[in-house]
Motif scaffolding. Sequence first.
Motif, PDB file in Angstrom:
ATOM      1  N   SER A 216       0.820  -1.212   0.000  1.00  0.00           N
ATOM      2  CA  SER A 216       0.000   0.000   0.000  1.00  0.00           C
ATOM      3  C   SER A 216       0.854   1.262   0.000  1.00  0.00           C
ATOM      4  CB  SER A 216      -0.938   0.005   1.212  1.00  0.00           C
ATOM      5  OG  SER A 216      -0.188  -0.024   2.415  1.00  0.00           O
ATOM      6  N   ASP A 217       2.147   1.119   0.335  1.00  0.00           N
ATOM      7  CA  ASP A 217       3.047   2.276   0.395  1.00  0.00           C
ATOM      8  C   ASP A 217       4.157   2.190  -0.647  1.00  0.00           C
ATOM      9  OD1 ASP A 217       1.680   3.343   2.608  1.00  0.00           O
ATOM     10  OD2 ASP A 217       2.824   2.076   3.988  1.00  0.00           O
ATOM     11  N   GLU A 218       3.925   1.457  -1.740  1.00  0.00           N
ATOM     12  CA  GLU A 218       5.020   1.243  -2.684  1.00  0.00           C
ATOM     13  C   GLU A 218       5.398   2.515  -3.446  1.00  0.00           C
ATOM     14  OE1 GLU A 218       2.382  -0.713  -6.310  1.00  0.00           O
ATOM     15  OE2 GLU A 218       3.652  -2.001  -5.097  1.00  0.00           O
ATOM     16  N   VAL A 219       4.480   3.471  -3.589  1.00  0.00           N
ATOM     17  CA  VAL A 219       4.845   4.742  -4.223  1.00  0.00           C
ATOM     18  C   VAL A 219       5.805   5.517  -3.317  1.00  0.00           C
ATOM     19  CG1 VAL A 219       3.975   6.951  -5.065  1.00  0.00           C
ATOM     20  CG2 VAL A 219       2.714   4.844  -5.553  1.00  0.00           C
ATOM     21  N   GLN A 220       5.536   5.480  -2.005  1.00  0.00           N
ATOM     22  CA  GLN A 220       6.462   6.114  -1.055  1.00  0.00           C
ATOM     23  C   GLN A 220       7.818   5.412  -1.069  1.00  0.00           C
ATOM     24  OE1 GLN A 220       3.252   5.485  -0.676  1.00  0.00           O
ATOM     25  NE2 GLN A 220       2.329   6.570   1.058  1.00  0.00           N
ATOM     26  N   GLN A 221       7.808   4.085  -1.247  1.00  0.00           N
ATOM     27  CA  GLN A 221       9.064   3.337  -1.343  1.00  0.00           C
ATOM     28  C   GLN A 221       9.888   3.826  -2.530  1.00  0.00           C
ATOM     29  OE1 GLN A 221       8.893  -0.832  -2.650  1.00  0.00           O
ATOM     30  NE2 GLN A 221      10.131  -1.389  -0.868  1.00  0.00           N
ATOM     31  N   ALA A 222       9.218   4.061  -3.648  1.00  0.00           N
ATOM     32  CA  ALA A 222       9.917   4.560  -4.834  1.00  0.00           C
ATOM     33  C   ALA A 222      10.500   5.944  -4.586  1.00  0.00           C
ATOM     34  CB  ALA A 222       8.961   4.582  -6.026  1.00  0.00           C
ATOM     35  N   GLY A 223       9.741   6.789  -3.894  1.00  0.00           N
ATOM     36  CA  GLY A 223      10.253   8.119  -3.577  1.00  0.00           C
ATOM     37  C   GLY A 223      11.457   8.066  -2.655  1.00  0.00           C
ATOM     38  N   ALA A 224      11.410   7.138  -1.682  1.00  0.00           N
ATOM     39  CA  ALA A 224      12.548   6.982  -0.771  1.00  0.00           C
ATOM     40  C   ALA A 224      13.786   6.509  -1.522  1.00  0.00           C
ATOM     41  CB  ALA A 224      12.188   5.997   0.341  1.00  0.00           C
ATOM     42  N   LEU A 225      13.600   5.605  -2.479  1.00  0.00           N
ATOM     43  CA  LEU A 225      14.746   5.130  -3.255  1.00  0.00           C
ATOM     44  C   LEU A 225      15.340   6.260  -4.093  1.00  0.00           C
ATOM     45  CD1 LEU A 225      16.472   2.631  -4.080  1.00  0.00           C
ATOM     46  CD2 LEU A 225      15.050   2.539  -6.127  1.00  0.00           C
ATOM     47  N   ARG A 226      14.494   7.129  -4.604  1.00  0.00           N
ATOM     48  CA  ARG A 226      15.000   8.259  -5.390  1.00  0.00           C
ATOM     49  C   ARG A 226      15.981   9.089  -4.552  1.00  0.00           C
ATOM     50  NH1 ARG A 226      12.824  11.043  -9.815  1.00  0.00           N
ATOM     51  NH2 ARG A 226      10.853   9.910  -9.643  1.00  0.00           N
ATOM     52  N   GLU A 227      15.627   9.326  -3.296  1.00  0.00           N
ATOM     53  CA  GLU A 227      16.518  10.079  -2.412  1.00  0.00           C
ATOM     54  C   GLU A 227      17.810   9.313  -2.143  1.00  0.00           C
ATOM     55  OE1 GLU A 227      14.617  11.360   1.143  1.00  0.00           O
ATOM     56  OE2 GLU A 227      12.867  12.190   0.105  1.00  0.00           O
ATOM     57  N   VAL A 228      17.686   7.988  -1.951  1.00  0.00           N
ATOM     58  CA  VAL A 228      18.870   7.160  -1.707  1.00  0.00           C
ATOM     59  C   VAL A 228      19.823   7.227  -2.892  1.00  0.00           C
ATOM     60  CG1 VAL A 228      19.663   4.774  -1.477  1.00  0.00           C
ATOM     61  CG2 VAL A 228      17.750   5.587  -0.086  1.00  0.00           C
ATOM     62  N   LEU A 229      19.281   7.125  -4.097  1.00  0.00           N
ATOM     63  CA  LEU A 229      20.135   7.139  -5.284  1.00  0.00           C
ATOM     64  C   LEU A 229      20.806   8.495  -5.469  1.00  0.00           C
ATOM     65  CD1 LEU A 229      17.965   5.092  -7.816  1.00  0.00           C
ATOM     66  CD2 LEU A 229      19.873   4.317  -6.421  1.00  0.00           C
ATOM     67  N   ASN A 230      20.129   9.556  -5.072  1.00  0.00           N
ATOM     68  CA  ASN A 230      20.770  10.873  -5.109  1.00  0.00           C
ATOM     69  C   ASN A 230      21.920  10.948  -4.114  1.00  0.00           C
ATOM     70  OD1 ASN A 230      19.516  12.460  -7.122  1.00  0.00           O
ATOM     71  ND2 ASN A 230      17.682  12.673  -5.853  1.00  0.00           N
ATOM     72  N   ASP A 231      21.702  10.380  -2.921  1.00  0.00           N
ATOM     73  CA  ASP A 231      22.713  10.467  -1.863  1.00  0.00           C
ATOM     74  C   ASP A 231      23.907   9.561  -2.117  1.00  0.00           C
ATOM     75  OD1 ASP A 231      21.163  12.306  -0.559  1.00  0.00           O
ATOM     76  OD2 ASP A 231      20.274  10.859   0.838  1.00  0.00           O
ATOM     77  N   ILE A 232      23.684   8.430  -2.791  1.00  0.00           N
ATOM     78  CA  ILE A 232      24.770   7.463  -2.931  1.00  0.00           C
ATOM     79  C   ILE A 232      25.891   8.010  -3.806  1.00  0.00           C
ATOM     80  CG2 ILE A 232      24.081   6.135  -4.988  1.00  0.00           C
ATOM     81  CD1 ILE A 232      24.598   3.610  -3.277  1.00  0.00           C
ATOM     82  N   LYS A 233      25.583   8.996  -4.636  1.00  0.00           N
ATOM     83  CA  LYS A 233      26.619   9.607  -5.466  1.00  0.00           C
ATOM     84  C   LYS A 233      27.663  10.330  -4.619  1.00  0.00           C
ATOM     85  CE  LYS A 233      23.659  11.948  -7.971  1.00  0.00           C
ATOM     86  NZ  LYS A 233      23.103  12.844  -9.032  1.00  0.00           N
ATOM     87  N   LYS A 234      27.281  10.680  -3.387  1.00  0.00           N
ATOM     88  CA  LYS A 234      28.182  11.449  -2.526  1.00  0.00           C
ATOM     89  C   LYS A 234      29.036  10.550  -1.632  1.00  0.00           C
ATOM     90  CE  LYS A 234      24.335  14.709  -2.286  1.00  0.00           C
ATOM     91  NZ  LYS A 234      23.298  15.308  -1.399  1.00  0.00           N
ATOM     92  N   THR A 235      28.869   9.237  -1.753  1.00  0.00           N
ATOM     93  CA  THR A 235      29.577   8.305  -0.875  1.00  0.00           C
ATOM     94  C   THR A 235      30.743   7.657  -1.608  1.00  0.00           C
ATOM     95  OG1 THR A 235      28.303   6.334  -1.490  1.00  0.00           O
ATOM     96  CG2 THR A 235      27.352   7.786   0.187  1.00  0.00           C
ATOM     97  N   ARG A 236      31.495   6.822  -0.878  1.00  0.00           N
ATOM     98  CA  ARG A 236      32.624   6.123  -1.474  1.00  0.00           C
ATOM     99  C   ARG A 236      32.262   4.709  -1.913  1.00  0.00           C
ATOM    100  NH1 ARG A 236      37.554   4.429   1.494  1.00  0.00           N
ATOM    101  NH2 ARG A 236      37.402   2.814  -0.075  1.00  0.00           N
TER     102      ARG A 236
END
Length: 546
Positions: free
Chosen positions: A474-494
């Motif tokens: 029931s929250d899979e759209v929110q899951q997709a939004g959360a992943l979008r943020e994760v993928l943005n942040d992972i560019k800043k990591t090692r």
Amino acid sequence: IKYHPLISDNNCYKFNFYKGIIVKTGYGGKIAQPTKGNVFPERIPVRDFQILVSGWDEEDGPVVSAVVLVKHFYNPWNIHSKTPRNWLVFSGQNFNFSNSFYKKLYTLIIRNVYIKNLKPSLPVYYQQEKPKITAVIKNRAKATIEIKAWLEIYNQNGEKIYSAWRKKRITKTDSLLFTPLIKFLPSIYTVKLLLYDYRGELIDIARDLFLYAPDELIKDKGKMVLSVNSNRIVINGKPQFIWGTNYYESRKGELNWLEPDLYRINEDFQLMRKLGLKMVRIHYHHPKWFRDYLRKIGSPFLKFFPEKSYLPEEKDLRILDAIIYLACLNDLIICLDLFTLVPEEMGSPSGWLGMTARIGDKEKIKHQLEFVKLIATRYRNISGITWDLWNEPRLEEDKIPILRNWAQEIIDEFRKYGDKHLITVGGNDSIYLQDIVDYISIHSDRINVRFQSSPGTITIPVILQEFWLPYSLSDEVQQAGALREVLNDIKKTRYQGFLPWQWTRQSRLWDLSQPEEWDDNLGLFVREDGSLKPVFFIFKEFKPNL
């Protein structure tokens, strides 16, 4: 809109979809709760289901199931008083199906004969071996019923290379044996069985897959050589970020290590390749682990699992062969966790978190080294493999030296037999082993992980080997939004790799315990019916830019 071959309706021109269907594979009965981890081999699938009508994205695949036929094919519990033998699930509204469509649905619901199983005798055949295919047909009626079965075999290019009829009267359960007397060339072969009633009405379809001489297939495909160069993960000499996923197949899960559904596994691997993933991580379940685990928890389902040696036999190894080769043929590096789900001769079968017997008991380590010799000599010349020695040890700090000694001994054994595949230990303890392993494997629900004890400067590659993002359907759209943020942040990591846990929801689970519910909500890319979740499209959108 697409239709299963069992049914068609050219007059259906529209209907509105709901979000999707949750199809569980069984319920009822008292289920023993695991003491550690969340592995449930006692959940023998008691249902199968066929997606009769689905909605598809033209480019990528199914996005929702509309009409699902659920059938009982294996039932350890007496649940006839609770449910019909077959039933339909509709997910949608404003259907405009024809009368012939509903007549066909009725035929399928009342059918008494169906395909219980379709299996090649081996998942992999090598040169000179003769493939044999067995179909098990079940009759639930009291009377004998006449059936016709039509078997087809297709090669990797989709060309039909064999077909044969069988006609038989079925009383209860009977088998049909097919022995194709044709020349098989190195290829992946799809087997399809169509079952007809006495009137010639198509009433069931089953598919499976086998490989013939896959060692010859990969010679022409090129190599996926994984290595480390100047603190970077390198594929075929080129530094690359490792996009991947952890994986269980959604319907049979860990039971694929006993009776694999290679057709569905290959479908998943093909979709991973289409998405551009480079690595699939899988937990290896030692064949004897199933009985040892069930015996330890006192499960009544022990009788459904065969006796096994603590070392896999040739037929068991053919299953491992098949999964490794299918990954290779789909351009996937396969990461295999080896000593987590082990027989009692190699460790505790009841779990893995914080359990030290497997790394401290000399007798258990001796049997582990036998297994290492077996797989090192078998797979040392196949590229595209990386070994994960143990998933999430989660040891107290004073136990880390024991882990180091054990990991070094296992790695030395691999190298002794000429196996040069990269090796890691799954989980955050690997950061303390960076002078032993080839790369560090972090498990977390956060991108930025801090450690209580600083291990000093990190000098080898680090991948986020398990990333958890639990959301219900029931929250899979929110899951997709959360992943979008994760993928943005992972560019800043090692990090040099990102593998979420995991590929799919698990339709075989009953959600009767907290770890099951949590694990079920971690499915990212596809639902249990095979339809694509919103995360799939977010990942597809972001990956080229990362």
